[in-house]
Structures are given as C-alpha cells and as structure tokens.
Design a protein around this motif. Sequence first.
Motif, PDB file in Angstrom:
ATOM      1  N   TRP A 121       0.451  -1.014  -0.148  1.00 14.31           N
ATOM      2  CA  TRP A 121      -0.187  -0.292  -0.120  1.00 14.31           C
ATOM      3  C   TRP A 121       0.836   1.285   0.087  1.00 14.31           C
ATOM      4  O   TRP A 121       0.222   1.910  -0.492  1.00 14.31           O
ATOM      5  N   ASP A 122       1.817   0.940   0.227  1.00 15.62           N
ATOM      6  CA  ASP A 122       2.911   2.473   0.748  1.00 15.62           C
ATOM      7  C   ASP A 122       3.608   2.770  -0.244  1.00 15.62           C
ATOM      8  O   ASP A 122       3.573   1.944  -1.291  1.00 15.62           O
ATOM      9  N   SER A 123       3.996   4.166  -0.995  1.00 18.19           N
ATOM     10  CA  SER A 123       5.082   4.789  -1.131  1.00 18.19           C
ATOM     11  C   SER A 123       6.380   4.464  -1.406  1.00 18.19           C
ATOM     12  O   SER A 123       6.291   3.625  -0.774  1.00 18.19           O
ATOM     13  N   ALA A 124       7.170   4.809  -2.589  1.00 17.52           N
ATOM     14  CA  ALA A 124       8.330   4.036  -2.619  1.00 17.52           C
ATOM     15  C   ALA A 124       9.778   4.999  -1.571  1.00 17.52           C
ATOM     16  O   ALA A 124       9.861   4.131  -0.887  1.00 17.52           O
ATOM     17  N   LYS A 125       9.022   6.204  -1.246  1.00 18.27           N
ATOM     18  CA  LYS A 125       9.744   6.915  -0.419  1.00 18.27           C
ATOM     19  C   LYS A 125       9.289   5.922   0.878  1.00 18.27           C
ATOM     20  O   LYS A 125      10.590   5.863   1.843  1.00 18.27           O
ATOM     21  N   VAL A 126       8.918   5.639   1.638  1.00 17.53           N
ATOM     22  CA  VAL A 126       7.769   4.993   2.710  1.00 17.53           C
ATOM     23  C   VAL A 126       9.084   3.642   2.846  1.00 17.53           C
ATOM     24  O   VAL A 126       9.514   3.096   4.113  1.00 17.53           O
ATOM     25  N   LEU A 127       8.389   3.132   1.831  1.00 16.99           N
ATOM     26  CA  LEU A 127       9.226   1.399   1.682  1.00 16.99           C
ATOM     27  C   LEU A 127      10.350   1.438   1.761  1.00 16.99           C
ATOM     28  O   LEU A 127      11.315   0.688   2.185  1.00 16.99           O
ATOM     29  N   PHE A 130      11.756   1.925   4.830  1.00 15.84           N
ATOM     30  CA  PHE A 130      10.951   0.371   5.561  1.00 15.84           C
ATOM     31  C   PHE A 130      11.409  -0.704   5.534  1.00 15.84           C
ATOM     32  O   PHE A 130      12.269  -1.074   6.939  1.00 15.84           O
ATOM     33  N   LEU A 131      11.836  -0.743   4.416  1.00 14.43           N
ATOM     34  CA  LEU A 131      12.826  -1.867   4.026  1.00 14.43           C
ATOM     35  C   LEU A 131      14.051  -2.164   4.855  1.00 14.43           C
ATOM     36  O   LEU A 131      15.291  -2.941   4.165  1.00 14.43           O
ATOM     37  N   VAL A 132      15.103  -0.581   4.662  1.00 18.91           N
ATOM     38  CA  VAL A 132      16.436  -1.003   5.292  1.00 18.91           C
ATOM     39  C   VAL A 132      16.219  -1.988   7.227  1.00 18.91           C
ATOM     40  O   VAL A 132      16.979  -2.919   7.156  1.00 18.91           O
ATOM     41  N   LYS A 133      15.384  -1.470   7.773  1.00 16.02           N
ATOM     42  CA  LYS A 133      15.176  -2.694   8.915  1.00 16.02           C
ATOM     43  C   LYS A 133      14.364  -4.106   8.910  1.00 16.02           C
ATOM     44  O   LYS A 133      14.824  -4.339   9.177  1.00 16.02           O
ATOM     45  N   HIS A 134      14.330  -3.291   8.301  1.00 19.56           N
ATOM     46  CA  HIS A 134      13.085  -4.722   7.629  1.00 19.56           C
ATOM     47  C   HIS A 134      12.969  -5.263   5.388  1.00 19.56           C
ATOM     48  O   HIS A 134      12.101  -5.017   5.054  1.00 19.56           O
ATOM     49  N   PRO A 135      13.860  -5.967   6.215  1.00 23.91           N
ATOM     50  CA  PRO A 135      13.983  -6.466   4.130  1.00 23.91           C
ATOM     51  C   PRO A 135      13.221  -7.561   3.733  1.00 23.91           C
ATOM     52  O   PRO A 135      12.659  -7.945   4.356  1.00 23.91           O
ATOM     53  N   LEU A 136      12.793  -6.959   2.326  1.00 26.91           N
ATOM     54  CA  LEU A 136      12.312  -8.261   1.564  1.00 26.91           C
ATOM     55  C   LEU A 136      12.608  -8.559   0.159  1.00 26.91           C
ATOM     56  O   LEU A 136      12.599  -7.506  -0.681  1.00 26.91           O
ATOM     57  N   LYS A 137      12.309  -9.747  -0.290  1.00 29.06           N
ATOM     58  CA  LYS A 137      13.006  -9.837  -1.627  1.00 29.06           C
ATOM     59  C   LYS A 137      12.502 -10.731  -2.645  1.00 29.06           C
ATOM     60  O   LYS A 137      13.277 -10.512  -3.140  1.00 29.06           O
TER      61      LYS A 137
END
Length: 183
Positions: A121-127, A130-137
């Motif tokens: 749902w989130d914007s690219a900026k938010v992601l 966020f993904l720095v601490k919670h990586p998703l492959k």
Amino acid sequence: MRILSLVVLILFSTGLFAQDSCFQRQIFSIDNYAGPRSDTAHPMSAILKDYINSFIGCPAPDFEVTTIDGRKISSALLKGKVVVLNFWFTHCKPCVGEFPSLNKLVEQFAGKDVVFLSFAWDSAKVLDTFLVKHPLKYELVPQATSIATLYKIGPYPTNMILNRDFKVVKIFDGGNVIPEKSL
C-alpha cells in the motif's frame, strides 16, 4: 438510473468486462452478513474463509505494474511461471512478521520458474526507509492499492499462488505463511 443500468448492460454484453471472471463480484463486506445474530450462526471466520476459497481455480486478473526499482511487470510476462503474490502494508505487524519466512521461500526457489511479487500500500519513499530494517526479497510494487482492489483482497497480509496458466491455486490470509509444500 435507467441510463446507468443500460450502460452497465451494454458494457457487459459487449465483453468489455469479462462475465466469467470470479474477480468481477463484490469484495467481501461484513455488511453483507449483518443481520439477526444467533448462537447457531456460522462464525465470521468461516464465512470469510469460504469467500476467500471461492477464488480458487479462477483466472487471475491481468495487470501491468512498475516495481520500486522501475522494472515493468505484466501478467502477460508472468504466464507460464508459478507466481506468488503478497499483499501487505508497513503498519501491519502480521505482514512484516512473515517477511523472514517469505524471504526463505525466495531463496529456496531461486533459479526455478517461480516469481515472487509483492504489492504494498505504501509509497516508494516510505518503503525505501522501511525496508532498510525489514528486508523483503520479493519484487516490490509500491502504492498498489488498485491491484489489491482488483484482486479483491480483504484481510492483510494475503498471499496468493498462481499456477502456470495464471489461475489461483492457493490463498493464505491473515499471516498464515505459505508452506513450501504448496509451491
């Protein structure tokens, strides 16, 4: 009102909307099941599970999206491969909680004809933050609420497995991580 009804009838009769698509029906709404309550009524979880399972065997809707990395992906390019779709958002604790298991699946099926695609749902900026601490492959598509609506996603997270014919074969919702056996 008659004009609106006539327009809808024309659109369906001309084939603009696929009449045989399971995804054309209304999204699950608790309002559809509001009414007299009794001790013998089916629990809401059973009604929701029946709704979710009603999509099994349905052709998945077509889409064309751009990933957070700028890569174009379309359903046409994915046909012939097994596709695992993940629908989530950053403030959903069960969504984020399943990331380690989802990442293991990506590693386990590396080099095989399996595509892992995540709709957030989130914007690219938010992601990005966020993904720095919670990586998703998974391949990640930001601001994908329109795809979630297209796929009639209700509970989050939802994971959906599509077969090589782009038909829904399994749906996991509410943080029930995809078992490897399903792939």
